[in-house]
Write an enzyme that holds these catalytic residues in place. Sequence first.
Site, PDB file in Angstrom:
ATOM      1  N   HIS A   1       0.823  -1.190   0.000  1.00 52.53           N
ATOM      2  CA  HIS A   1       0.000   0.000   0.000  1.00 52.53           C
ATOM      3  C   HIS A   1       0.862   1.247   0.000  1.00 52.53           C
ATOM      4  O   HIS A   1       2.033   1.218   0.379  1.00 52.53           O
ATOM      5  CB  HIS A   1      -0.952   0.021   1.209  1.00 52.53           C
TER       6      HIS A   1
ATOM      7  N   CYS B   1       0.893   2.375  11.989  1.00 49.95           N
ATOM      8  CA  CYS B   1       1.958   1.983  11.065  1.00 49.95           C
ATOM      9  C   CYS B   1       2.380   3.221  10.284  1.00 49.95           C
ATOM     10  O   CYS B   1       1.682   4.245  10.307  1.00 49.95           O
ATOM     11  CB  CYS B   1       1.509   0.860  10.131  1.00 49.95           C
TER      12      CYS B   1
END
Length: 711
Positions: A67, A227
């Site tokens: 991603h 994250c």
Amino acid sequence: MTDRIIITDLVTLDADLGADSTEVIAALAQRLARTGRATDPTAVRDAALARESQSATGLPGGIAIPHCRAAAITTPSLVFARLSPKVAFGAPDGPADLVFLIAAPEGAGAEHMKLLSSLARALVKPEFLATLRAAATPDEIVTLVDGVINPEPEPAVSTEQAAQQANSPATPDSRSNAASTESAAGTTAASSTGTIRSTPPPDAGATATDPAGGGAAQRSIVAVTACPTGIAHTYMAADSLVAAGERAGVRVQVETQGSSGSAPLGASDIAEAVAVIFATDVGVKGRERFAGKPVIESGVKRAINEPDVMVREALAAGTDPHAAVVSGAARSESGAAAADSGALGWGTRLRQILLTGVSYMIPFVAAGGLLIALGFLLGGYQISGNAKNIVLDNSLTDLPAGGLGTYLGAVLFQIGSLAFSFLVPALAGYIAYAIADRPGLAPGFTAGAVAVFVGAGFLGGLVGGLIAGFAALWIAKLSIPQWARGLMPVVVIPLFASLVVGAIMFIVLGKPLAAVTSGLTHWLNSLSGTSAIALGIILGLMMCFDLGGPVNKAAYSFAVAGLDVNDAASLKIMAAVMAAGMVPPLAMALSTALRPKLFTTAERENGKAAWLLGASFISEGAIPFAAADPLRVIPSMMAGGAVTGALVMATGTTLSAPHGGIFVFFAVGGLAGFLLALAAGTVVGAACVTAAKQLRKPRAGAASPAALATV
């Protein structure tokens, strides 16, 4: 919403998209661009690979979720591929056959980010993965994904129906359905608030705290997940912990510090919790809110892979008087207990602390050093002795003897010198900040200023920052009346921690550290011949070992901390460090140009970009190559860096600017020697990596992008 997150043109079933994760990501980025949802597939691929280099995106169960965010992405999108054969993405249980590329524009709105995070949450559910593997057409995939990111609203239950359900006999099925409905409602609420709560079965609270079921308060745990990108792992980790809490009969509340918004946990929720879990790859925002709570710390992926273990560890820590606790922004010094409970080890923690200081120091170095170099370019090296007087005694309407060039050169030099003077205080201040959060800043900067005052330099900044941070941390742990707690972070801790570190630095450590620094400077100045060449080799090896990691940063910090235009040895060291740091991207670019068949399509594209990255002294340009094949790339780059470092020292090349690559050639003394050393190292590095790849082609997927992170 006019643009759907996923369409059939973004779905590929049972396809061979490449031999490794880099090729798969490149193919998915190309498909995204073909649908008009990205303007530059290479930019999308590079952004996704940059995220891969931070930590692998493969997850247990045969799935991978590369991603990224990039300006080239025009529409938030999901690109799906069911692979045959499987490809390794660094998951602990093997390669992946289900791959989602989650692509978001640089400024994606909150609503879009919530949809993308909804998919991430669904990927922790085995039943959803099974339906993805069983789907026969792209339309089925689109329908399945739409079902989890845009779920149908639950039918409203009237007060009368609720009363009837409450009065009806409870059966196992009805109890299970009620619990699952309640849990689903909690997750739906989390999507809009940023806080996720688990709702255990009705009897779980009794079994957790009161075997008799006497209505005792149920145990609870709070957690924070985050994250670097904040799109996928943040929310998957949160839902994994919530599900683990339901299985354990424990109330788990998670604050997701991600891209789709974050609602902080309430003060009462934190107060009632028996322990806190920090599953993050970045800093925890507002960490001081959890002060005094037993803590379990890990990277975000551990919460996805081992959520049940982390919940058990948190419950155990809640009853262990020796468990690590949150104090300010850091763990307490319960080293053994922390290691046993799954918290970060002190070796890793110390490395993070020092790198935090270095990372905050570098902007002062880059800005100040380049301004000093520009000052030399305009006013000549002679301004270093009296730039202050030139600036104070002259102006644009009253120029000094050298004219406008001398005056502007003096101005730039003075600005740069002032910025550069923050190097050691910033290093010490942010080392202390990494240990004790904001209360550590004042004593840390004070320690750095004292280190400069006594002549202890860079070494004094390191030692002083550590002392200041731990002093602030120790003071924060002292038991004081509740009414005085508000004074601790702004008055008490900075005051007494500054007093402690200042006294230690002045009275005990200042002179010894200054003597060590002075001795090191004299030793460097005395180096000549083979000794200087050996130092160049060591610096070259360090700069190419981990490409921007701790070893690279240590060599770079050593060079910039000692940079002094009146010290020839420091200028040679700076030249060796910069030239060696330019080698890895340039060597990989040269190798991909000479032997393109040895590299994947994505690597060949990376090679083109690496020319500019290497020329700009950005060692990280070689990370995609090292991540995919570390055993061949890293030793080859180290060989090239060693050659360059040795030749720079042997030719006596100097450099008075700490950054910039080819853009600061004006600051190089002995440009011919610099270019010779750089060219030689680049050729050696390229030759070594080319030979290594010819001898044995790397096994597909053998090395994950996470490999470099462990170097």
